[in-house]
Scaffold this active site. Structure first.
Site, mmCIF file in Angstrom:
data_model
loop_
_atom_site.group_PDB
_atom_site.id
_atom_site.type_symbol
_atom_site.label_atom_id
_atom_site.label_comp_id
_atom_site.label_asym_id
_atom_site.label_seq_id
_atom_site.Cartn_x
_atom_site.Cartn_y
_atom_site.Cartn_z
ATOM 1 N N LYS A 1 0.251 -12.092 6.652
ATOM 2 C CA LYS A 1 -0.040 -10.764 7.211
ATOM 3 C C LYS A 1 -1.320 -10.379 7.221
ATOM 4 O O LYS A 1 -2.114 -10.416 6.134
ATOM 5 C CB LYS A 1 0.729 -9.790 6.312
ATOM 6 C CG LYS A 1 0.767 -8.195 6.810
ATOM 7 C CD LYS A 1 1.305 -7.369 5.771
ATOM 8 C CE LYS A 1 1.123 -6.005 6.139
ATOM 9 N NZ LYS A 1 1.559 -4.840 5.042
ATOM 10 N N THR B 1 0.837 -1.189 0.038
ATOM 11 C CA THR B 1 0.036 0.029 0.084
ATOM 12 C C THR B 1 0.820 1.189 -0.225
ATOM 13 O O THR B 1 0.139 2.286 0.174
ATOM 14 C CB THR B 1 -0.749 0.002 1.196
ATOM 15 O OG1 THR B 1 -0.208 -0.412 2.473
ATOM 16 C CG2 THR B 1 -1.915 -1.097 1.233
ATOM 17 N N TYR C 1 -0.128 -11.687 2.222
ATOM 18 C CA TYR C 1 -0.813 -10.701 2.646
ATOM 19 C C TYR C 1 -2.475 -10.518 2.406
ATOM 20 O O TYR C 1 -2.763 -10.619 1.204
ATOM 21 C CB TYR C 1 -0.215 -9.446 2.147
ATOM 22 C CG TYR C 1 -0.729 -8.011 2.674
ATOM 23 C CD1 TYR C 1 -1.541 -7.697 3.815
ATOM 24 C CD2 TYR C 1 -0.203 -6.808 1.873
ATOM 25 C CE1 TYR C 1 -1.687 -6.694 4.220
ATOM 26 C CE2 TYR C 1 -0.664 -5.566 2.487
ATOM 27 C CZ TYR C 1 -1.430 -5.395 3.416
ATOM 28 O OH TYR C 1 -1.824 -4.323 3.912
#
Length: 301
Positions: free
Chosen positions: A166, A50, A138
């Protein structure tokens, strides 16, 4: 997964600093790695999903990974974000990271696909079965449109590369459920800074923290206290630290906010690249005021 890959603890996520001419400031990046590791941070995860990784060219990615690996110099593991839409491209990025000396890779379900979990798992399986590095999966439903729940992730246990998850769904009991489903061989990292302490209380074995690039001492201290079962002290620390992390995480321009705060504290970062938004001055002032309060209390403990 063999014990040599049992990497855990706080992994700080670097910003991408730029020079005035728009090129990467690799010297500043290396200084940031040095500072984070000096505070006891357990690992570095560069090119996060991100941040600004998708705004970098392949050459810039390579330069950044090389700089981080060289700065870490084997003192802590380096994880490289290898996100892409196509499994073949993810595999290429993992191979490049391995060749540059990275210790592990992070991948997500294909961006913007909004895939059913079963299709996302099938794509990740292709990548993980061929990976020469341990892999962190993730789970970020907000960005990918796919929520990989424990029952889905179990399907990846036999790939041989599944190092960690994650977890950023925000589901209240998800860490506990992941622990129950995946067992002790897969690490569970918190990926949302605002629920770090809650995740630790459920048995998370690590924290991937963008905020730890700005506040490494405090983030590492929170982990240490929680790991050692000193919950009263962890809660006291969290009263201030949690407020700062909330200011960061709740701001749509949080990457710019971290960079601006670092710049104001002497580690010049430059701007963010489009399309990421730039933060307003008032938000930077408010965050720095909160941090000053945290650091002021620490001096009197």
């Amino acid at each position: 997964m063999s014990n040599q890959h049992r990497m855990h603890g706080v992994f700080a996520v670097p910003t991408t600093p730029y020079n005035a001419d728009g090129t990467q400031n690799l010297e500043q990046l290396a200084a940031g790695v040095e500072h984070a590791l000096d505070t006891g941070i357990g690992g570095i995860l560069c090119l996060g999903a991100t941040g600004e990784a998708l705004a970098l060219s392949r050459d810039e990615r390579e330069s950044q990974v090389r700089a981080v690996v060289e700065a870490a110099a084997g003192r802590a593991p380096v994880v490289v974000g290898c996100m892409a839409y196509a499994p073949a491209e993810m595999s290429e990025l993992i191979a490049e990271a391995a060749a540059l000396g990275a210790d592990a890779a992070m991948i997500t379900p294909p961006f913007y696909g909004g895939l059913p979990p079963e299709a996302a798992i099938a794509a990740l399986r292709i990548v993980m079965a061929a990976s020469e590095l341990p892999v962190m999966v993730y789970n970020n439903p907000h960005s990918t449109g796919t929520d990989l729940q424990p029952s889905h992730l179990v399907e990846l246990l036999d790939t041989g590369s599944f190092w960690s998850v994650k977890e950023t769904s925000g589901a209240a009991t998800r860490v506990r459920e992941l622990r129950a489903a995946l067992g002790d061989e897969v690490e569970v990292f918190i990926g949302a800074d605002g629920i770090a302490l809650e995740g630790f209380s459920q048995g998370a074995s690590g924290w991937v923290a963008a905020s730890a690039w700005l506040l490494p001492e405090q983030c590492q201290r929170l982990w240490d206290l929680s790991r050692d079962g000193r919950w009263g002290e962890a809660i006291e620390l969290w009263k201030g630290l949690g407020a700062a992390l909330g200011q960061i995480e709740d701001n749509p321009a949080f990457i710019s906010l971290i960079k601006a705060a670092l710049s104001r504290r002497g580690a010049e970062q430059g701007p963010v690249r489009p399309p990421l938004p730039s933060v307003d001055t008032e938000s930077v002032d408010a965050l720095l005021s909160t941090i000053d309060g945290i650091e002021g209390r620490a001096l009197h403990v």
